[in-house]
Design a protein around this motif. Structure first.
Motif, short mmCIF file in Angstrom:
data_model
loop_
_atom_site.label_atom_id
_atom_site.label_comp_id
_atom_site.label_asym_id
_atom_site.label_seq_id
_atom_site.Cartn_x
_atom_site.Cartn_y
_atom_site.Cartn_z
N LEU A 13 13.56 -25.05 -8.05
CA LEU A 13 13.66 -24.29 -9.29
C LEU A 13 12.49 -23.18 -9.09
N GLU A 14 11.46 -23.41 -8.62
CA GLU A 14 10.38 -22.40 -8.57
C GLU A 14 10.78 -21.27 -7.56
N ALA A 19 13.16 -15.72 -7.88
CA ALA A 19 14.25 -14.78 -7.58
C ALA A 19 14.87 -14.12 -8.64
N ILE A 20 14.77 -14.70 -9.87
CA ILE A 20 15.20 -14.18 -11.01
C ILE A 20 14.07 -12.98 -11.17
N LEU A 21 12.98 -13.37 -11.11
CA LEU A 21 11.69 -12.15 -11.57
C LEU A 21 11.76 -11.18 -10.25
N ILE A 53 3.60 -21.29 -15.83
CA ILE A 53 2.19 -21.70 -16.07
C ILE A 53 1.49 -21.90 -14.80
N ARG A 54 2.32 -22.82 -13.90
CA ARG A 54 1.96 -23.13 -12.55
C ARG A 54 2.01 -21.83 -11.61
N ILE A 55 3.07 -21.09 -11.62
CA ILE A 55 3.09 -19.82 -10.90
C ILE A 55 2.12 -18.79 -11.22
N GLU A 56 1.95 -18.76 -12.38
CA GLU A 56 0.78 -17.61 -12.97
C GLU A 56 -0.57 -18.28 -12.51
N GLN A 57 -0.81 -19.50 -12.55
CA GLN A 57 -2.08 -20.11 -12.06
C GLN A 57 -2.48 -19.70 -10.43
N PHE A 90 10.25 -18.68 0.70
CA PHE A 90 11.00 -19.61 0.30
C PHE A 90 12.64 -19.22 0.79
N TRP A 91 13.00 -18.03 0.91
CA TRP A 91 14.33 -17.79 1.48
C TRP A 91 14.63 -18.19 2.77
N ARG A 92 13.19 -17.87 3.72
CA ARG A 92 13.47 -18.20 5.14
C ARG A 92 13.74 -19.79 5.20
#
Length: 108
Positions: A13-14, A19-21, A53-57, A90-92
């Motif tokens: 999900l992360e 990818a959306i962003l 929140i996690r990816i912001e941190q 992530f894609w690799r």
């Protein structure tokens, strides 16, 4: 959503959100709506907000605040260079795993 898919989704999900962003900046509800519109119907908004929140941190996104018609300003998330590098990794990893799984599935 079956339990097995839910468990697999937790691990990806992360990367999906990043990818959306990578396509355009978005706020939490936009991301949740995109996920639901694209078949991820069982993902709770709270799950997406906790992930944001996690990816912001971790410093993977930049945030701007935009006025909202209803209530406080919205936090708009955009992928920054660190987030782009993380997404590339992530894609690799995804390519590596999906190729091996496909080989296994084909019985080679």
């Amino acid at each position: 959503m079956p339990k097995q898919i839910t468990e697999m989704l937790k691990g990806t999900l992360e990367g999906i959100v990043l990818a959306i962003l990578s396509r355009k900046p978005a706020y939490g509800y936009e991301i949740t709506s995109w996920l639901r519109d694209n078949g991820f119907t069982d993902i709770a908004e709270g799950t997406v907000y906790a992930l944001l929140i996690r990816i912001e941190q971790r410093g993977l996104v930049d945030i701007t605040k935009e006025p909202s018609e209803k209530g406080p300003p919205r936090k708009v998330y955009s992928l920054n260079p660190a987030g782009r590098e993380y997404l590339n990794e992530f894609w690799r990893n995804w390519t590596f795993l999906s190729e091996r799984l496909e080989t296994l599935h084909e019985g080679k």
